[in-house]
Scaffold this motif. Structure first.
Motif, short mmCIF file in Angstrom:
data_model
loop_
_atom_site.label_atom_id
_atom_site.label_comp_id
_atom_site.label_asym_id
_atom_site.label_seq_id
_atom_site.Cartn_x
_atom_site.Cartn_y
_atom_site.Cartn_z
N SER A 97 0.85 -1.19 0.00
CA SER A 97 0.00 0.00 0.00
C SER A 97 0.88 1.24 0.00
O SER A 97 1.56 1.53 0.99
N ASP A 99 0.06 4.22 0.20
CA ASP A 99 -0.44 5.27 1.09
C ASP A 99 -0.62 4.76 2.52
O ASP A 99 -1.40 5.31 3.29
N HIS A 102 0.13 7.58 5.21
CA HIS A 102 -0.77 8.74 5.20
C HIS A 102 -2.23 8.36 5.45
O HIS A 102 -2.97 9.10 6.12
N ARG A 103 -2.64 7.21 4.95
CA ARG A 103 -4.05 6.83 5.06
C ARG A 103 -4.37 6.14 6.39
O ARG A 103 -5.40 6.43 7.01
N HIS A 119 8.79 5.52 -2.78
CA HIS A 119 7.84 4.79 -3.61
C HIS A 119 8.56 4.16 -4.80
O HIS A 119 9.33 4.82 -5.50
#
Length: 220
Positions: A97, A99, A102-103, A119
Motif C-alpha cells: 500500500s 499510502d 498517510h491513510r 515509492h
C-alpha cells in the motif's frame, strides 16, 4: 516477513527472538512478553554493560500491510520505538500500500514519528519479461516461446506489475505444457522426438486462471 505472523502483535516476539544475544540480555529482567521486552532491548530503558556505544539494530519488515489492526496499535508502537530518544533500532518497512503511512497512520506526524517514504513503481512488461528470462537462464535450453513470455509480461504489467503473479503464471503454463506433452506422447508422427516448449496458448490458459475472478467463479 509479516505474512508469517498469525496475528499482528506476534511481530514483537518475532523481532525479539531474532535480535543478537548481547542486545536481548538487557531485557532479561523485564516482566511481560513481546512489546515490553522488545522495547526494553531497543530503547535503552534497561541499562546493561553488554550494550556497546553506537550499537544499532536494523529491523526490516516485509509485507508490513499485514500488521494493520483496527486501532493500528502495532504499527504505532513500532514507529514510536524507532523514534524513541534512546532507540537503537533502524526500522525499514516494506508495504504494497503506497499510502499506508498517510491513510492508516495519520497520527504519526503529531507524535513526531513521521517516517521517510520511498515509492517504487510497479514492474513494466519489459522488466517482468527480463526477470523471468534471468530465472530461465539456468536451464539447459529454451523452455518458453519468446511470445509466451511477452504475453505474460504485458498481461501482468497491465494488471498489477506483480512479479509473483508473473512467476505463478509461468509455473502454471509449464505444468499445462508438461501435462499436454505427456498425454500426447514423446514422439511425433515421423518417429522423431517432439520439441517441448511452452507456447502462447499455454500461457493464455495459465493467465486466465491466475487472474480469474472469484465473483465469476461463484456465478458459474
Amino acid at each position: 516477513n509479516c505474512m508469517t505472523c498469525k496475528e499482528p502483535r506476534e511481530v514483537f516476539g518475532r523481532i525479539f527472538e531474532a535480535l543478537p544475544r548481547h542486545v536481548t540480555a538487557c531485557a532479561a529482567e523485564v516482566a511481560g512478553e513481546g512489546l515490553q521486552r522488545l522495547g526494553a532491548a531497543l530503547t535503552g530503558r534497561v541499562k546493561a554493560a553488554t550494550r556497546r556505544p553506537g550499537d544499532m539494530v536494523l529491523v526490516v519488515l516485509d509485507e508490513m500491510d499485514h500488521l494493520v489492526t483496527k486501532g493500528q496499535e502495532v504499527l504505532y508502537n513500532l514507529f514510536q520505538m524507532a523514534y524513541h530518544p534512546d532507540s537503537t533500532v533502524l526500522l525499514v518497512g516494506v508495504a504494497n500500500s503506497i499510502d499506508l503511512v498517510h491513510r492508516l497512520l495519520p497520527r504519526l506526524h503529531a507524535l513526531g514519528c513521521q517516517p521517510d517514504t520511498v515509492h517504487f513503481r510497479a514492474y513494466g512488461h519489459g522488466d517482468l519479461r527480463r526477470l523471468v528470462e534471468q530465472r530461465l537462464a539456468a536451464l539447459p535450453g529454451p523452455v518458453f516461446e519468446p511470445m509466451a513470455l511477452e504475453l505474460c509480461g504485458r498481461k501482468v504489467a497491465a494488471a498489477a506489475g506483480d512479479m509473483r503473479r508473473a512467476l505463478g503464471a509461468c509455473a502454471l503454463a509449464l505444468d499445462l505444457a508438461v501435462e499436454e506433452h505427456t498425454s500426447d506422447g514423446e514422439n511425433s508422427d515421423d518417429g522423431n522426438p517432439k520439441e517441448h516448449r511452452v507456447t502462447m496458448r499455454h500461457m493464455a490458459q495459465a493467465l486466465g486462471r491466475v487472474f480469474r475472478s472469484p465473483v465469476v467463479d461463484a456465478i458459474r
